[in-house]
Design a protein around this motif. Structure first.
Motif, PDB file in Angstrom:
ATOM      1  N   HIS A 208     -14.752   4.372  -9.011  1.00 43.90           N
ATOM      2  CA  HIS A 208     -13.485   5.020  -9.385  1.00 43.90           C
ATOM      3  C   HIS A 208     -12.861   4.310 -10.585  1.00 43.90           C
ATOM      4  O   HIS A 208     -12.412   4.947 -11.534  1.00 43.90           O
ATOM      5  CB  HIS A 208     -12.533   5.038  -8.192  1.00 43.90           C
TER       6      HIS A 208
ATOM      7  N   ASN B 232       0.802  -1.227   0.000  1.00 43.71           N
ATOM      8  CA  ASN B 232       0.000   0.000   0.000  1.00 43.71           C
ATOM      9  C   ASN B 232       0.834   1.275   0.000  1.00 43.71           C
ATOM     10  O   ASN B 232       0.395   2.312   0.473  1.00 43.71           O
ATOM     11  CB  ASN B 232      -0.983   0.001   1.174  1.00 43.71           C
TER      12      ASN B 232
ATOM     13  N   GLU C 238      -6.363  -2.365  -6.857  1.00 43.76           N
ATOM     14  CA  GLU C 238      -6.234  -1.398  -5.766  1.00 43.76           C
ATOM     15  C   GLU C 238      -6.939  -0.071  -6.047  1.00 43.76           C
ATOM     16  O   GLU C 238      -6.455   0.991  -5.674  1.00 43.76           O
ATOM     17  CB  GLU C 238      -4.769  -1.179  -5.405  1.00 43.76           C
ATOM     18  N   TYR C 239      -8.103  -0.156  -6.709  1.00 43.68           N
ATOM     19  CA  TYR C 239      -8.956   1.019  -6.844  1.00 43.68           C
ATOM     20  C   TYR C 239      -9.761   1.158  -5.560  1.00 43.68           C
ATOM     21  O   TYR C 239     -10.125   0.155  -4.946  1.00 43.68           O
ATOM     22  CB  TYR C 239      -9.897   0.885  -8.047  1.00 43.68           C
ATOM     23  N   SER C 240     -10.076   2.384  -5.195  1.00 41.78           N
ATOM     24  CA  SER C 240     -10.831   2.616  -3.969  1.00 41.78           C
ATOM     25  C   SER C 240     -12.267   2.126  -4.080  1.00 41.78           C
ATOM     26  O   SER C 240     -12.890   1.808  -3.073  1.00 41.78           O
ATOM     27  CB  SER C 240     -10.808   4.106  -3.610  1.00 41.78           C
ATOM     28  N   SER C 241     -12.787   2.069  -5.310  1.00 38.20           N
ATOM     29  CA  SER C 241     -14.155   1.602  -5.514  1.00 38.20           C
ATOM     30  C   SER C 241     -14.345   1.200  -6.980  1.00 38.20           C
ATOM     31  O   SER C 241     -13.546   1.555  -7.840  1.00 38.20           O
ATOM     32  CB  SER C 241     -15.157   2.704  -5.164  1.00 38.20           C
TER      33      SER C 241
END
Length: 186
Positions: A156, A89, A150-153
């Motif tokens: 997005h 991350n 690793e997209y926030s949603s």
């Protein structure tokens, strides 16, 4: 001694480089994306032959220090995105600083001046190409792809995908002629 090679983006590229090294009789210890660790220094004739052979199949030997560094940046991004390397991350800027032991601001300016786009934009393009690949396989849901990339949603991911391709991920998946760019053309 090391050689730096432009346009290496995948395991097949590594295989192609190994074949060219073998055919020109240049011994090597290791071949990674963008780099070859040689076992011994090749003759000028071997290097010239290798360069011609590599150019014929879409690669390029790099001599310029700035071009080598730019290619290293690309290869780090490709490895992170397409090989699912764990970044714990961390932000891309921190990863690049750590791996290259250089200030991100300098790397960013150099990359932009040579490539005509920012590191961030290049990274987004690579992520979208990976998303296209995952959509083409049709094995994961959009939510799973968003998590893996690793997209926030999902929203997005969908917004960024549409901005880059002009299509929603769902529409892209529906199309039978999923047009993808080769990674070295992104």
């Amino acid at each position: 001694m090391q050689l730096h090679i432009k346009n290496m983006v995948c395991d097949r590229c590594i295989l192609a480089i190994k074949q060219q090294l073998d055919s020109t009789g240049i011994p090597y210890n290791k071949v990674n994306l963008g780099e070859v660790e040689l076992a011994q220094e090749p003759s000028p004739e071997q290097l010239d032959t290798l360069n011609k052979n590599l150019t014929a199949i879409g690669f390029e030997l790099l001599d310029d220090r700035k071009e080598k560094l730019t290619e290293k940046i690309k290869n780090i991004i490709i490895s992170l995105i397409h090989r699912n390397e764990d970044n714990n991350n961390k932000k891309l800027s921190a990863i690049l600083e750590e791996k290259l032991q250089m200030d991100y601001h300098y790397l960013s300016n150099l990359f932009s001046s040579l490539e005509g786009i920012t590191i961030e934009k290049y990274s987004i393009r690579q992520r979208i190409e990976r998303v296209k690949e995952l959509l083409t396989y049709n094995e994961l849901s959009l939510s799973e792809i968003a998590d893996q990339m690793e997209y926030s949603s999902v929203q997005h991911l969908s917004q960024q995908f549409k901005k880059e391709t002009g299509l929603t991920p769902s529409r892209f998946r529906e199309l039978k002629e999923n047009i993808r760019k080769p990674l070295d053309k992104v």
